[in-house]
Write a protein that holds these residues in place. Structure first.
Motif, PDB file in Angstrom:
ATOM      1  N   ARG A  42       0.678  -1.452  -0.068  1.00 49.43           N
ATOM      2  CA  ARG A  42      -0.081   0.068   0.128  1.00 49.43           C
ATOM      3  C   ARG A  42       1.042   1.243   0.090  1.00 49.43           C
ATOM      4  O   ARG A  42       2.116   1.100   0.086  1.00 49.43           O
ATOM      5  CB  ARG A  42      -1.018  -0.011   1.196  1.00 49.43           C
ATOM      6  CG  ARG A  42      -0.395   0.076   2.602  1.00 49.43           C
ATOM      7  CD  ARG A  42      -1.297   0.069   3.699  1.00 49.43           C
ATOM      8  NE  ARG A  42      -2.448  -1.071   3.560  1.00 49.43           N
ATOM      9  CZ  ARG A  42      -3.506  -0.980   3.332  1.00 49.43           C
ATOM     10  NH1 ARG A  42      -4.150   0.284   3.005  1.00 49.43           N
ATOM     11  NH2 ARG A  42      -4.381  -1.916   3.381  1.00 49.43           N
ATOM     12  N   ASP A  49      -4.410   0.976  -1.255  1.00 51.64           N
ATOM     13  CA  ASP A  49      -3.962  -0.573  -1.127  1.00 51.64           C
ATOM     14  C   ASP A  49      -3.798  -0.762  -2.471  1.00 51.64           C
ATOM     15  O   ASP A  49      -4.948  -0.969  -3.502  1.00 51.64           O
ATOM     16  CB  ASP A  49      -5.457  -1.159  -0.652  1.00 51.64           C
ATOM     17  CG  ASP A  49      -5.190  -2.733  -0.575  1.00 51.64           C
ATOM     18  OD1 ASP A  49      -3.852  -2.927  -0.710  1.00 51.64           O
ATOM     19  OD2 ASP A  49      -5.819  -3.546  -0.357  1.00 51.64           O
ATOM     20  N   TYR A  50      -2.408  -1.287  -2.926  1.00 53.56           N
ATOM     21  CA  TYR A  50      -2.086  -1.648  -4.357  1.00 53.56           C
ATOM     22  C   TYR A  50      -2.530  -2.903  -4.805  1.00 53.56           C
ATOM     23  O   TYR A  50      -2.746  -3.384  -5.798  1.00 53.56           O
ATOM     24  CB  TYR A  50      -0.535  -1.421  -4.376  1.00 53.56           C
ATOM     25  CG  TYR A  50      -0.288   0.009  -4.314  1.00 53.56           C
ATOM     26  CD1 TYR A  50      -0.871   1.116  -4.876  1.00 53.56           C
ATOM     27  CD2 TYR A  50       0.943   0.084  -3.801  1.00 53.56           C
ATOM     28  CE1 TYR A  50      -0.336   2.175  -4.766  1.00 53.56           C
ATOM     29  CE2 TYR A  50       1.757   1.435  -3.447  1.00 53.56           C
ATOM     30  CZ  TYR A  50       0.934   2.405  -4.068  1.00 53.56           C
ATOM     31  OH  TYR A  50       1.363   3.859  -3.762  1.00 53.56           O
TER      32      TYR A  50
END
Length: 128
Positions: A42, A49-50
């Motif tokens: 993240r 939040d990736y």
């Protein structure tokens, strides 16, 4: 529900600069990567939040075709123009290919994640 923002929000970097420098698509902080080509979990700055983005193998597949074509054409040109010994090809093309793949993969993955963020891409979920 995925965290998405307004594509015209202040602080968001342009797609090209975000991809080249590994910038968060939401806030523009240099927090996208945690290693050479691995996304951080993240953003340390804004908390995006990736892991919600599914970049998949698309960048690697296209990159394989692009880098392979470039290296093959240049190697053939070099061989036909100068006829160097085999070791010259090995010393030249192995590092060039490695740099192009790692650098290109990093940029391609960042570009795709930024595009998914801007277009609010989802995984085909039914909304309640």
């Amino acid at each position: 529900m995925p965290e998405t923002g307004n594509p015209k929000s202040e602080g968001q970097p342009e797609t090209a600069s975000a991809a080249l420098f590994g910038l968060c698509p939401r806030c523009g902080a240099k927090t996208l990567f945690d290693g050479m080509a691995k996304f951080a979990p993240r953003c340390r700055s804004c908390g995006l939040d990736y892991s919600q983005f599914n970049v998949g193998d698309g960048p690697a597949a296209f990159l394989t075709l692009i880098v392979g074509t470039i290296v093959a054409v240049l190697a053939i040109w070099l061989q036909l123009s100068f006829e160097p010994p085999f070791w010259v090809h090995a010393v030249l093309w192995i590092p060039v290919t490695t740099v192009l793949v790692i650098g290109g993969l990093r940029v391609a993955k960042a570009w795709l994640l930024g595009a998914e963020y801007r277009r609010r891409a989802g995984e085909g979920r039914i909304k309640d």
